[in-house]
Design a protein around this motif. Sequence first.
Motif, mmCIF file in Angstrom:
data_model
loop_
_atom_site.group_PDB
_atom_site.id
_atom_site.type_symbol
_atom_site.label_atom_id
_atom_site.label_comp_id
_atom_site.label_asym_id
_atom_site.label_seq_id
_atom_site.Cartn_x
_atom_site.Cartn_y
_atom_site.Cartn_z
ATOM 1 N N PRO B 159 -1.319 5.361 1.640
ATOM 2 C CA PRO B 159 -1.792 4.578 0.506
ATOM 3 C C PRO B 159 -2.215 3.174 0.952
ATOM 4 C CG PRO B 159 0.278 5.657 -0.035
ATOM 5 C CD PRO B 159 0.048 5.873 1.433
ATOM 6 N N ASP B 160 -3.294 2.684 0.369
ATOM 7 C CA ASP B 160 -3.781 1.360 0.756
ATOM 8 C C ASP B 160 -3.700 0.378 -0.417
ATOM 9 O OD1 ASP B 160 -4.715 -0.541 2.461
ATOM 10 O OD2 ASP B 160 -6.826 0.038 2.306
ATOM 11 N N ASP B 161 -2.839 0.684 -1.386
ATOM 12 C CA ASP B 161 -2.609 -0.304 -2.431
ATOM 13 C C ASP B 161 -1.206 -0.905 -2.215
ATOM 14 O OD1 ASP B 161 -3.034 2.646 -3.937
ATOM 15 O OD2 ASP B 161 -1.004 1.874 -3.917
ATOM 16 N N ALA B 162 -0.932 -1.966 -2.949
ATOM 17 C CA ALA B 162 0.290 -2.731 -2.686
ATOM 18 C C ALA B 162 1.549 -1.985 -3.153
ATOM 19 C CB ALA B 162 0.213 -4.081 -3.378
ATOM 20 N N VAL B 163 2.675 -2.311 -2.550
ATOM 21 C CA VAL B 163 3.977 -1.757 -2.955
ATOM 22 C C VAL B 163 4.207 -1.990 -4.455
ATOM 23 C CG1 VAL B 163 6.488 -2.021 -2.667
ATOM 24 C CG2 VAL B 163 5.019 -1.934 -0.672
ATOM 25 N N GLY B 184 6.041 -7.370 -1.338
ATOM 26 C CA GLY B 184 5.391 -6.241 -2.017
ATOM 27 C C GLY B 184 3.897 -6.411 -2.275
ATOM 28 N N PRO B 185 3.465 -7.601 -2.734
ATOM 29 C CA PRO B 185 2.044 -7.730 -3.098
ATOM 30 C C PRO B 185 1.065 -7.550 -1.941
ATOM 31 C CG PRO B 185 3.325 -9.530 -4.047
ATOM 32 C CD PRO B 185 4.235 -8.800 -3.113
ATOM 33 N N ILE B 186 1.524 -7.700 -0.670
ATOM 34 C CA ILE B 186 0.574 -7.546 0.438
ATOM 35 C C ILE B 186 0.907 -6.364 1.344
ATOM 36 C CG2 ILE B 186 -0.537 -9.794 0.779
ATOM 37 C CD1 ILE B 186 1.861 -10.624 2.445
ATOM 38 N N THR B 187 1.938 -5.617 0.973
ATOM 39 C CA THR B 187 2.372 -4.523 1.845
ATOM 40 C C THR B 187 1.915 -3.178 1.295
ATOM 41 O OG1 THR B 187 4.280 -5.841 2.496
ATOM 42 C CG2 THR B 187 4.408 -3.490 2.920
ATOM 43 N N ARG B 188 1.503 -2.291 2.234
ATOM 44 C CA ARG B 188 1.046 -0.954 1.862
ATOM 45 C C ARG B 188 2.115 -0.156 1.121
ATOM 46 N NH1 ARG B 188 -2.107 -0.215 7.108
ATOM 47 N NH2 ARG B 188 -0.240 -0.489 8.298
ATOM 48 N N ALA B 189 1.726 0.507 0.054
ATOM 49 C CA ALA B 189 2.637 1.389 -0.674
ATOM 50 C C ALA B 189 2.887 2.670 0.133
ATOM 51 C CB ALA B 189 2.034 1.725 -2.032
ATOM 52 N N GLY B 190 3.690 3.565 -0.435
ATOM 53 C CA GLY B 190 3.957 4.843 0.226
ATOM 54 C C GLY B 190 5.447 5.103 0.376
ATOM 55 N N CYS B 191 6.259 4.042 0.146
ATOM 56 C CA CYS B 191 7.710 4.167 0.291
ATOM 57 C C CYS B 191 8.374 4.335 -1.073
ATOM 58 C CB CYS B 191 8.258 2.927 0.978
ATOM 59 S SG CYS B 191 7.805 1.418 0.089
ATOM 60 N N ASN B 192 7.554 4.407 -2.142
ATOM 61 C CA ASN B 192 8.088 4.472 -3.506
ATOM 62 C C ASN B 192 8.968 3.261 -3.821
ATOM 63 O OD1 ASN B 192 8.391 5.622 -6.057
ATOM 64 N ND2 ASN B 192 10.238 6.738 -5.462
ATOM 65 N N SER B 193 8.589 2.102 -3.306
ATOM 66 C CA SER B 193 9.313 0.823 -3.470
ATOM 67 C C SER B 193 10.822 1.012 -3.260
ATOM 68 C CB SER B 193 9.021 0.171 -4.830
ATOM 69 O OG SER B 193 9.451 0.962 -5.918
ATOM 70 N N TRP B 194 11.129 1.705 -2.205
ATOM 71 C CA TRP B 194 12.489 2.109 -1.838
ATOM 72 C C TRP B 194 13.461 0.933 -1.857
ATOM 73 C CZ3 TRP B 194 13.583 4.575 3.659
ATOM 74 C CH2 TRP B 194 14.813 5.223 3.645
ATOM 75 N N CYS B 195 13.089 -0.171 -1.176
ATOM 76 C CA CYS B 195 14.005 -1.318 -1.077
ATOM 77 C C CYS B 195 14.221 -1.976 -2.435
ATOM 78 C CB CYS B 195 13.461 -2.339 -0.077
ATOM 79 S SG CYS B 195 13.566 -1.739 1.625
ATOM 80 N N VAL B 196 13.117 -2.203 -3.168
ATOM 81 C CA VAL B 196 13.252 -2.916 -4.441
ATOM 82 C C VAL B 196 14.042 -2.065 -5.442
ATOM 83 C CG1 VAL B 196 12.049 -4.307 -6.153
ATOM 84 C CG2 VAL B 196 11.010 -3.947 -3.917
ATOM 85 N N ASN B 197 13.846 -0.741 -5.401
ATOM 86 C CA ASN B 197 14.620 0.141 -6.285
ATOM 87 C C ASN B 197 16.121 -0.061 -6.082
ATOM 88 O OD1 ASN B 197 12.121 1.202 -6.789
ATOM 89 N ND2 ASN B 197 12.494 3.201 -5.877
ATOM 90 N N ASN B 198 16.476 -0.465 -4.861
ATOM 91 C CA ASN B 198 17.891 -0.644 -4.542
ATOM 92 C C ASN B 198 18.308 -2.110 -4.498
ATOM 93 O OD1 ASN B 198 19.113 2.142 -3.940
ATOM 94 N ND2 ASN B 198 17.113 2.193 -2.949
ATOM 95 N N GLY B 199 17.536 -2.948 -5.181
ATOM 96 C CA GLY B 199 17.941 -4.343 -5.339
ATOM 97 C C GLY B 199 17.547 -5.260 -4.198
ATOM 98 N N MET B 208 0.393 -4.564 6.448
ATOM 99 C CA MET B 208 -0.390 -5.142 5.346
ATOM 100 C C MET B 208 -1.447 -4.174 4.840
ATOM 101 S SD MET B 208 -1.323 -8.960 6.466
ATOM 102 C CE MET B 208 -2.011 -9.910 5.170
ATOM 103 N N VAL B 209 -1.797 -4.318 3.560
ATOM 104 C CA VAL B 209 -2.947 -3.573 3.021
ATOM 105 C C VAL B 209 -4.191 -4.023 3.785
ATOM 106 C CG1 VAL B 209 -2.006 -3.226 0.702
ATOM 107 C CG2 VAL B 209 -3.251 -5.312 1.192
ATOM 108 N N THR B 210 -5.229 -3.168 3.838
ATOM 109 C CA THR B 210 -6.376 -3.504 4.701
ATOM 110 C C THR B 210 -7.187 -4.677 4.157
ATOM 111 O OG1 THR B 210 -7.647 -1.797 3.589
ATOM 112 C CG2 THR B 210 -6.734 -1.223 5.733
ATOM 113 N N ASN B 211 -7.136 -4.867 2.845
ATOM 114 C CA ASN B 211 -7.979 -5.913 2.276
ATOM 115 C C ASN B 211 -7.158 -6.868 1.402
ATOM 116 O OD1 ASN B 211 -10.124 -7.392 1.330
ATOM 117 N ND2 ASN B 211 -10.870 -5.816 -0.080
ATOM 118 N N PRO B 212 -6.250 -7.640 2.024
ATOM 119 C CA PRO B 212 -5.431 -8.540 1.205
ATOM 120 C C PRO B 212 -6.295 -9.678 0.660
ATOM 121 C CG PRO B 212 -5.012 -8.938 3.530
ATOM 122 C CD PRO B 212 -5.985 -7.802 3.463
#
Lengths: 344, 257
Positions: B159-163, B184-199, B208-212
């Motif tokens: 995925p090339d959109d942000a976390v 999160g705003p500049i990092t590639r998604a694909g982890c299902n926001s694993w860290c943030v889900n857990n606080g 980084m996303v390809t086009n920040p």
Amino acid sequence: MDKYVVLKKSDFNGFIKSLSKTQKVMAPVAKGNNNYAFEEVSSGEEISISHIPTILPPKKYFMPQRETILAFSKKEHEWKPILEKEPLVVFGIHTCDLEGIQLLNKVFTTPPQDTNYINRMNDITTIGLECNDYCDEYASCCVMNNHLPNSGYDLFFTELSNDFMVHILTEKGEKITGGTPLFSEAQSAHHKALEQLRSKKKELFKDEVVVQNNELKELFARTVHSAVWEDIQNRCVACGNCTNVCPTCYCFDIKDDINLDLNTGVRIRSWDSCQNETFAKVAGGENFREERGSRQRHRYMRKFNYSIGKFNKYFCTGCGRCSRTCMAKINLKETINSLAGEKK
Amino acid sequence: MKKTKVAFFDFSCCEGCQLQVANMGEALLDVLDLIEVVNFREVMSERSDDYDVAVVEGSITSPHGVERIKKIRSIAKVLIAYGSCATIGGVNGMKNNFELEDIRKYVYQDSAHHFHTIPTRAVHQVVPVDYFVHGCPVYIPEFVKVLKSALSGLPYRVPDDAVCTECKLNENVCMYEKGITCLGPITRAGCNSWCVNNGNICYGCRGMVTNPAQKGQKDILDRYQIPMEWIENKMNMYNKARENDLAEEKKNNEQKC
């Protein structure tokens, strides 16, 4: 059906408790930092009666973020549709979100109809909740004419000093109020209190932008090449928050997920966003909306311009979520005012 | 069906991503129905130089590493870069903040002359890579997806959109609203926001996303009164080796002109 009953505030907790024993009840709960989310509840105490619009709208129950729609087998060349649904009561839906649900209902019941959506829709009981006060500076529900109840619910709750005044609009709603002795008939004092509240709201809720509701379509039609979009281009970071929290965005992506046997698998539908880098990217690498500004403009046009042609409705409910959640503080009301401020 | 032979290799890393595979639980049995593991230092003693798919963890930080990865590439039909160290250089990239000689002496002290070292590179900065599984550690559901794609001969699109996109769908309260800086705003998604889900915050481990949106991001930092250095330091933790990609890109552009 047009009937009013009342529920004593002191009976509210017991009402939700008993209701949650018969079906799943979803309602807004506080998540901290003045954020709220619809979640399953089993008592009235868990519910935030006073809340600003939730992070995600109740859309998520009608059109889940991720949904399995099909199971397939490659070798056998077989497939079967899958419908994920369960009966739900969604309590505490503000008038802006009731409008959002009605708009989505329109989208998905217009041919080609979406069977999964319609099945879920029919299985959900919606209980609205009136906003007695203005929620915050991001809302524009008044100019979008959604600050008062305009149908789209089974029951509608209004908080009065000691009671909830409850409007019963459907049989589904009446089944709930009739199923418990907690509700009694509304007296003239209740009707009077409701009337007073509504007339007080007329003072509290004022048009939030410099143009009138019926001028919005023309405004967006004539400002396609406005410099306002360039400004937004420089500010937007394409995080997709605005579309993900929107009660009327319904774009989705469909992907197949094969199982480890490399033969059977499922087809999954998930929310997509026109703000994402890859949304308008096609084979060969061409991207039809490469610029973030043009993606934002597209979002606005879908809410105020194109939707009029297709559904004869604005697809903005005035809930203010897109502005509230925007990292770059791109603000819908400011955008409208800036566009309106430009020379014709 | 003949099972595909898969070999796991590690370079500069903590081998924690491979441990994720060992920790998969029941799903591992299904995976093993599909593949034959012929190399996996953490879980078996056998070794083999006959494999179809190489799963490579770690970044390339020594001349010996360069030779080894080239040999693996020449054998493997498919090469999967596995974990942040392999896909973006990861934490090893921090080495590139220092003069090579200084950092070598700092780490190896008196024995430094025994250890030849080079600036940290991600695997694709040395040999061609077919699939990327980002993350520190990798997100197992994504690894399984990549594995299935590789075994079916299909591409896997990172995925090339942000976390933020996944984070919002998971209905987390935004870290910025809590007054906490998050990548999160500049990092590639694909982890299902694993860290943030857990606080936790997003540390940018997927790259980084390809086009920040540089200007927009800067405005946001100003608005939340976050000094640029904070973000740079945070980015530095995983994304330092990105400079190699940028240098390569610049070189290619100059050649085109």
